[in-house]
Design an enzyme around this catalytic site. Structure first.
Site, PDB file in Angstrom:
ATOM      1  N   ARG A  15     -33.963 -32.088  28.268  1.00 35.72           N
ATOM      2  CA  ARG A  15     -33.240 -32.650  27.121  1.00 35.72           C
ATOM      3  C   ARG A  15     -32.078 -33.558  27.518  1.00 35.72           C
ATOM      4  NH1 ARG A  15     -32.089 -27.337  23.926  1.00 35.72           N
ATOM      5  NH2 ARG A  15     -32.824 -26.378  25.854  1.00 35.72           N
ATOM      6  N   GLN A  73     -36.787 -22.405  44.618  1.00 33.00           N
ATOM      7  CA  GLN A  73     -37.768 -21.860  43.674  1.00 33.00           C
ATOM      8  C   GLN A  73     -38.687 -23.036  43.333  1.00 33.00           C
ATOM      9  OE1 GLN A  73     -36.543 -21.093  39.659  1.00 33.00           O
ATOM     10  NE2 GLN A  73     -38.050 -19.483  39.319  1.00 33.00           N
ATOM     11  N   TYR A 385      -7.596 -62.463  55.140  1.00 32.62           N
ATOM     12  CA  TYR A 385      -9.008 -62.427  55.524  1.00 32.62           C
ATOM     13  C   TYR A 385      -9.472 -63.822  55.909  1.00 32.62           C
ATOM     14  CZ  TYR A 385     -13.980 -61.142  54.964  1.00 32.62           C
ATOM     15  OH  TYR A 385     -15.318 -60.896  55.160  1.00 32.62           O
TER      16      TYR A 385
HETATM   17  C1  UD1 Z   1     -31.893 -17.362  28.930  1.00 32.81           C
HETATM   18  C2  UD1 Z   1     -31.990 -15.882  28.607  1.00 32.81           C
HETATM   19  C3  UD1 Z   1     -31.518 -15.643  27.171  1.00 32.81           C
HETATM   20  C4  UD1 Z   1     -30.117 -16.167  27.005  1.00 32.81           C
HETATM   21  C5  UD1 Z   1     -30.025 -17.628  27.418  1.00 32.81           C
HETATM   22  C6  UD1 Z   1     -28.603 -18.073  27.428  1.00 32.81           C
HETATM   23  C7  UD1 Z   1     -33.887 -15.056  29.881  1.00 32.81           C
HETATM   24  C8  UD1 Z   1     -35.307 -14.667  29.829  1.00 32.81           C
HETATM   25  N1  UD1 Z   1     -33.358 -15.476  28.736  1.00 32.81           N
HETATM   26  O1  UD1 Z   1     -32.793 -18.035  28.080  1.00 32.81           O
HETATM   27  O2  UD1 Z   1     -31.547 -14.263  26.869  1.00 32.81           O
HETATM   28  O3  UD1 Z   1     -29.704 -16.029  25.640  1.00 32.81           O
HETATM   29  O4  UD1 Z   1     -30.541 -17.797  28.744  1.00 32.81           O
HETATM   30  O5  UD1 Z   1     -28.536 -19.441  27.679  1.00 32.81           O
HETATM   31  O6  UD1 Z   1     -33.266 -14.934  30.907  1.00 32.81           O
HETATM   32  N2  UD1 Z   1     -33.768 -21.055  35.603  1.00 32.81           N
HETATM   33  C9  UD1 Z   1     -34.209 -21.134  36.911  1.00 32.81           C
HETATM   34  N3  UD1 Z   1     -35.527 -20.886  37.168  1.00 32.81           N
HETATM   35  C10 UD1 Z   1     -36.411 -20.583  36.199  1.00 32.81           C
HETATM   36  C11 UD1 Z   1     -35.944 -20.523  34.859  1.00 32.81           C
HETATM   37  C12 UD1 Z   1     -34.619 -20.759  34.604  1.00 32.81           C
HETATM   38  O7  UD1 Z   1     -33.436 -21.399  37.830  1.00 32.81           O
HETATM   39  O8  UD1 Z   1     -37.588 -20.382  36.510  1.00 32.81           O
HETATM   40  C13 UD1 Z   1     -32.338 -21.308  35.338  1.00 32.81           C
HETATM   41  C14 UD1 Z   1     -32.105 -22.525  34.486  1.00 32.81           C
HETATM   42  O9  UD1 Z   1     -31.894 -23.676  35.285  1.00 32.81           O
HETATM   43  C15 UD1 Z   1     -30.839 -22.151  33.721  1.00 32.81           C
HETATM   44  C16 UD1 Z   1     -30.949 -20.638  33.600  1.00 32.81           C
HETATM   45  O10 UD1 Z   1     -31.831 -20.219  34.594  1.00 32.81           O
HETATM   46  O11 UD1 Z   1     -29.682 -22.449  34.421  1.00 32.81           O
HETATM   47  C17 UD1 Z   1     -31.418 -20.209  32.233  1.00 32.81           C
HETATM   48  O12 UD1 Z   1     -32.705 -20.720  32.003  1.00 32.81           O
HETATM   49  P1  UD1 Z   1     -33.157 -21.185  30.566  1.00 32.81           P
HETATM   50  O13 UD1 Z   1     -34.550 -21.648  30.619  1.00 32.81           O
HETATM   51  O14 UD1 Z   1     -32.147 -22.098  29.993  1.00 32.81           O
HETATM   52  O15 UD1 Z   1     -33.123 -19.787  29.801  1.00 32.81           O
HETATM   53  P2  UD1 Z   1     -33.281 -19.561  28.263  1.00 32.81           P
HETATM   54  O16 UD1 Z   1     -34.714 -19.585  27.934  1.00 32.81           O
HETATM   55  O17 UD1 Z   1     -32.387 -20.468  27.537  1.00 32.81           O
HETATM   56 CA    CA Z   2     -30.828 -22.457  28.196  1.00 37.57          CA
END
Ligand code: UD1
Ligand code: CA
Length: 452
Positions: A15, A73, A385
């Site tokens: 986004r 990852q 210069y």
């Molecule tokens: C996650 C939480 C949710 C919380 C929200 C807050 C989980 C399953 N859910 O959801 O409960 O309310 O954050 O913002 O944890 N990331 C990785 N590797 C991955 C996936 C994510 O490094 O495979 C990192 C992302 O870059 C980010 C963070 O983890 O910094 C959160 O990931 P995101 O996909 O935003 O989580 P949400 O689905 O929003």
């Molecule tokens: Ca998020």
């Protein structure tokens, strides 16, 4: 228990609609991830592990200096999967604190409170109450108010979706237990991902207490997914920095129009007008006054100095009681002693200017050593210069440089010497004498051409 921090930073950030990886998007001039690392360091952890993926090497290169352990990852299968990549490198007796690379405003004190609630028998999550909780995981509590599970938005039923206490994603937990729970995670859910949040129900099942610590403000746990939220965290950061300066005695005319992008040290009774940017390391002495639309980057400014409107100062040392600007430019290596005046449309680069010297109008001083009590007239240029190399100009104490002089370096103007206006000086000008270089003025009879 020793502390290991895991920062999740592998997400793509679609986004943002940007070629720059999300965690490198700038907040106050520095990558968001750098703010998170700085905050983590204040907790004095044994190690910081950053889980990266999207943007790969670019993220590592941008933060090459950071004292962290990088964990790749390669494919993103959820927050639980991300933490799984980091845990093999963490000893069982550590507490693990999980942070997000895109949640940059959390304060160390808040994380300290989270860590206080964590132990062998207790897992702590940071939660927050939101008027619009849509999109977040919800914190489920039993009738006694005890947390028993987190449910993701996409897996929540209507009743659960009405809960306004949400999971921020930040969590602290013992390493030994976390490793076991992670190995039992499944991805049978709406998104087909390994959810870190599922460890909450596992902890409860194993007889642990789960504490949800409420974040003091929503701003501290604001996650950044798009450019609107990036501007929101920037505004919060701006407000926080300006308030810290005001609480320390600095007069800030409008806190919404002061941007601090680095560290500011200051004395007493400093005044800062509107639209000022202070970047890097800036030191302001007592009673320094900064006018509107001024940018100061990595400078030290002495007591009583005034920087007038629309000036740009970079990597310079300014002594006490100087007057700079309006419309002045100090480039790297400008070193001004006490009581120096640098006026409008004057550029100073890699030059030393002695006590009380005045360079007030339309002048370029580059690679110069200017003594004290010197007056440099309007429109003077040190021609430093030659197209290939830079040369120095030396001007002795008490010299007077007439307007429009070209000082072709390398050249020396002696003490108390005077240079006639409009002279092009290519040879050293001796001390105490008037030196001028000027063609003879002639007056001719002449008829102006007229339009045909
Ligand atoms: C996650 C939480 C949710 C919380 C929200 C807050 C989980 C399953 N859910 O959801 O409960 O309310 O954050 O913002 O944890 N990331 C990785 N590797 C991955 C996936 C994510 O490094 O495979 C990192 C992302 O870059 C980010 C963070 O983890 O910094 C959160 O990931 P995101 O996909 O935003 O989580 P949400 O689905 O929003
Ligand atoms: Ca998020």
């Amino acid at each position: 228990m020793p502390l290991s921090v895991v920062i999740l930073a592998a997400g793509q950030g679609k986004r943002m609609k940007s070629d720059l990886p999300k965690v490198l998007q700038p907040l106050a001039g520095r990558p968001m991830l750098e703010h998170v690392i700085r905050c983590a360091r204040e907790l004095g952890p044994a190690a910081i592990h950053v889980v990266y993926g999207h943007g790969g090497e670019r993220v590592r290169d941008a933060l090459a200096e950071a004292p962290v352990n990088w964990v790749l990852q390669a494919e993103q299968h959820g927050t639980g999967h991300a933490v799984m990549q980091a845990v093999p490198g963490i000893p069982d007796d550590h507490t693990i604190l999980i942070l997000y690379g895109d949640v940059p405003l959390t304060r160390p004190g808040t994380l300290g409170r989270l860590l206080d609630r964590t132990g062998e028998t207790c897992l702590a999550i940071l939660s927050v109450k939101l008027t619009n909780p849509a999109g977040y995981g919800r914190v489920l509590r039993d009738t006694a108010g005890r947390v028993y599970r987190i449910v993701e938005q996409k897996d929540a039923n209507r009743k659960e979706q009405a809960i306004d206490e949400v999971n921020t994603g930040l969590m602290a937990v013992g390493a030994r237990a976390l490793k076991t729970w992670l190995s039992n995670l499944s991805n049978h859910n709406a998104q087909g991902e390994y959810y870190l949040t599922d460890v909450v129900a596992m902890a409860v099942k194993d007889g642990l207490r789960v504490e949800a610590v409420l974040a003091p403000t929503a701003a501290e746990v604001l996650g950044v997914n798009d450019k609107i939220q990036l501007a929101q965290v920037e505004a919060e950061h701006r407000r926080f920095q300006a308030e810290a300066l005001m609480l320390a005695g600095v007069t800030v005319v409008d806190p919404a129009r002061l941007d601090v992008r680095g560290e500011v040290e200051h004395g007493r009774d400093v005044q800062i007008d509107v639209n000022v940017i202070l970047e890097g390391r800036v030191k302001l002495g007592d009673r320094v006054r900064i006018g509107p639309n001024v940018v100061i980057r990595d400078c030290e400014i002495g007591a009583g100095t005034v920087v007038n409107a629309n000036s740009l100062l970079e990597q310079s040392l300014v002594g006490p009681d100087c007057v700079i600007g309006p419309f002045a430019r100090l480039r790297p290596g400008a070193r001004l002693a006490a009581g120096v005046h640098i006026g409008n449309f004057v550029e100073v680069k890699n030059s030393v200017v002695g006590d009380g010297s005045k360079v007030n109008h339309l002048t370029y001083l580059g690679d110069s050593d200017v003594g004290s009590g010197v007056n440099v007239g309007a429109g003077t240029v040190t021609c430093n210069y030659d197209g290939a190399n830079k040369h120095r100009t030396t001007i002795g104490d008490g010299a007077f440089i007439g307007s429009g002089a070209m000082l072709v370096a390398p050249v020396t103007v002696g003490e108390q010497a005077t240079i006639g206006a409009g002279s092009t000086i290519t040879k050293d000008a001796p001390a105490g004498k008037l030196t001028l270089e000027r063609s003879k003025q002639v007056s001719l009879d002449w008829k102006r051409p007229v339009k045909k």
